[in-house]
Design a protein around this motif. Structure first.
Motif, PDB file in Angstrom:
ATOM      1  N   LEU A   1       0.836  -1.199   0.000  1.00 27.39           N
ATOM      2  CA  LEU A   1       0.000   0.000   0.000  1.00 27.39           C
ATOM      3  C   LEU A   1       0.870   1.249   0.000  1.00 27.39           C
ATOM      4  CD1 LEU A   1      -2.732   1.410   0.120  1.00 27.39           C
ATOM      5  CD2 LEU A   1      -2.681   1.120   2.611  1.00 27.39           C
ATOM      6  N   THR A   2       1.960   1.225   0.758  1.00 30.50           N
ATOM      7  CA  THR A   2       2.866   2.381   0.803  1.00 30.50           C
ATOM      8  C   THR A   2       3.440   2.659  -0.575  1.00 30.50           C
ATOM      9  OG1 THR A   2       3.425   1.923   3.103  1.00 30.50           O
ATOM     10  CG2 THR A   2       4.966   3.293   1.859  1.00 30.50           C
ATOM     11  N   LEU A   3       3.913   1.626  -1.262  1.00 28.51           N
ATOM     12  CA  LEU A   3       4.457   1.810  -2.606  1.00 28.51           C
ATOM     13  C   LEU A   3       3.372   2.297  -3.560  1.00 28.51           C
ATOM     14  CD1 LEU A   3       6.662   1.619  -4.748  1.00 28.51           C
ATOM     15  CD2 LEU A   3       6.163  -0.837  -4.942  1.00 28.51           C
ATOM     16  N   ALA A   4       2.190   1.703  -3.488  1.00 32.16           N
ATOM     17  CA  ALA A   4       1.082   2.118  -4.366  1.00 32.16           C
ATOM     18  C   ALA A   4       0.775   3.597  -4.183  1.00 32.16           C
ATOM     19  CB  ALA A   4      -0.155   1.269  -4.090  1.00 32.16           C
ATOM     20  N   ASN A   5       0.709   4.039  -2.940  1.00 31.50           N
ATOM     21  CA  ASN A   5       0.406   5.452  -2.677  1.00 31.50           C
ATOM     22  C   ASN A   5       1.517   6.373  -3.173  1.00 31.50           C
ATOM     23  OD1 ASN A   5      -2.175   5.172  -1.582  1.00 31.50           O
ATOM     24  ND2 ASN A   5      -1.358   4.713   0.443  1.00 31.50           N
ATOM     25  N   GLN A   6       2.762   5.957  -3.027  1.00 31.69           N
ATOM     26  CA  GLN A   6       3.875   6.760  -3.542  1.00 31.69           C
ATOM     27  C   GLN A   6       3.813   6.862  -5.063  1.00 31.69           C
ATOM     28  OE1 GLN A   6       7.536   5.070  -2.046  1.00 31.69           O
ATOM     29  NE2 GLN A   6       7.071   5.622   0.073  1.00 31.69           N
ATOM     30  N   LEU A   7       3.515   5.770  -5.720  1.00 31.49           N
ATOM     31  CA  LEU A   7       3.397   5.768  -7.177  1.00 31.49           C
ATOM     32  C   LEU A   7       2.239   6.646  -7.638  1.00 31.49           C
ATOM     33  CD1 LEU A   7       4.070   1.980  -7.774  1.00 31.49           C
ATOM     34  CD2 LEU A   7       5.413   3.843  -8.773  1.00 31.49           C
ATOM     35  N   ILE A   8       1.124   6.564  -6.942  1.00 36.53           N
ATOM     36  CA  ILE A   8      -0.030   7.393  -7.293  1.00 36.53           C
ATOM     37  C   ILE A   8       0.305   8.868  -7.115  1.00 36.53           C
ATOM     38  CG2 ILE A   8      -2.333   8.076  -6.506  1.00 36.53           C
ATOM     39  CD1 ILE A   8      -2.968   5.091  -6.226  1.00 36.53           C
ATOM     40  N   ASP A   9       0.904   9.220  -5.992  1.00 33.60           N
ATOM     41  CA  ASP A   9       1.254  10.628  -5.751  1.00 33.60           C
ATOM     42  C   ASP A   9       2.200  11.152  -6.831  1.00 33.60           C
ATOM     43  OD1 ASP A   9      -0.320  10.696  -3.486  1.00 33.60           O
ATOM     44  OD2 ASP A   9       1.362  10.440  -2.081  1.00 33.60           O
ATOM     45  N   ALA A  10       3.215  10.366  -7.182  1.00 35.34           N
ATOM     46  CA  ALA A  10       4.189  10.798  -8.197  1.00 35.34           C
ATOM     47  C   ALA A  10       3.532  10.908  -9.575  1.00 35.34           C
ATOM     48  CB  ALA A  10       5.364   9.828  -8.236  1.00 35.34           C
TER      49      ALA A  10
END
Length: 176
Positions: A44-53
């Protein structure tokens, strides 16, 4: 003496039973350890970072979007949608991410191949696949660990560009 030998016999029986139980319970774990897969996956942390970027990349070009990330099994992990993006783009982003994951191919490449190759044109009849650009597989080393897709940013090329910029920011080339 008889009391002592009785207690000794019970203690010896208990140790024997415990020893056998330990061997029995350890044996399946040892034998099945190669049957249990351990695979990298999108957190989830990686997914959220990818979405934000990815959202930042779209916003930097004056575009709004919806961005979806699926894990290696195709499950939706995270999604974010700008206020003014059409509702159909949400479903499209999820399906483009699933398409990129399932085929291990950017959805725009798959769409182009399906148009150019009559043998692949029937892929548009597979319900969960969406042959529109914007979905990109996520790789960690040699493993496809999920996929990301953008939608509503102004077309297939723009959607894919936002996703690729997000990936590059979060997962530099050395990890992919």
């Amino acid at each position: 003496m008889r009391l002592l030998s009785n207690r000794f016999a019970k203690a010896l029986l208990a140790v024997t039973v415990l020893g056998c139980a330990t061997n029995v319970s350890a044996a399946p774990a040892k034998a099945s350890s190669n049957l249990v897969l351990q695979q990298p996956n999108v957190s989830l942390t990686l997914a959220n970072q990818l979405i934000d970027a990815t959202m930042q990349a779209c916003h930097a070009e004056g575009k709004s979007a919806v961005v979806a990330v699926v894990d290696r099994a195709g499950n939706l992990i995270a999604l974010q949608r700008d206020d003014n993006v059409g509702p159909h783009n949400t479903d499209a982003a999820i399906r483009k991410a699933f398409t990129a994951l399932s085929t291990k191919t950017p959805s725009r490449t798959l769409a182009n191949n399906a148009r150019a190759n009559p043998d692949s044109s029937n892929l548009n009849t597979v319900d969960d696949l969406l042959l529109i650009g914007g979905g990109v597989p996520l790789k960690f080393g040699d493993d496809v660990i999920g996929a990301i897709a953008a939608g509503g940013a102004g077309g297939a090329v723009q959607d894919e560009s936002c996703a690729l910029k997000g990936i590059e920011k979060v997962l530099p080339q050395k990890t992919r």
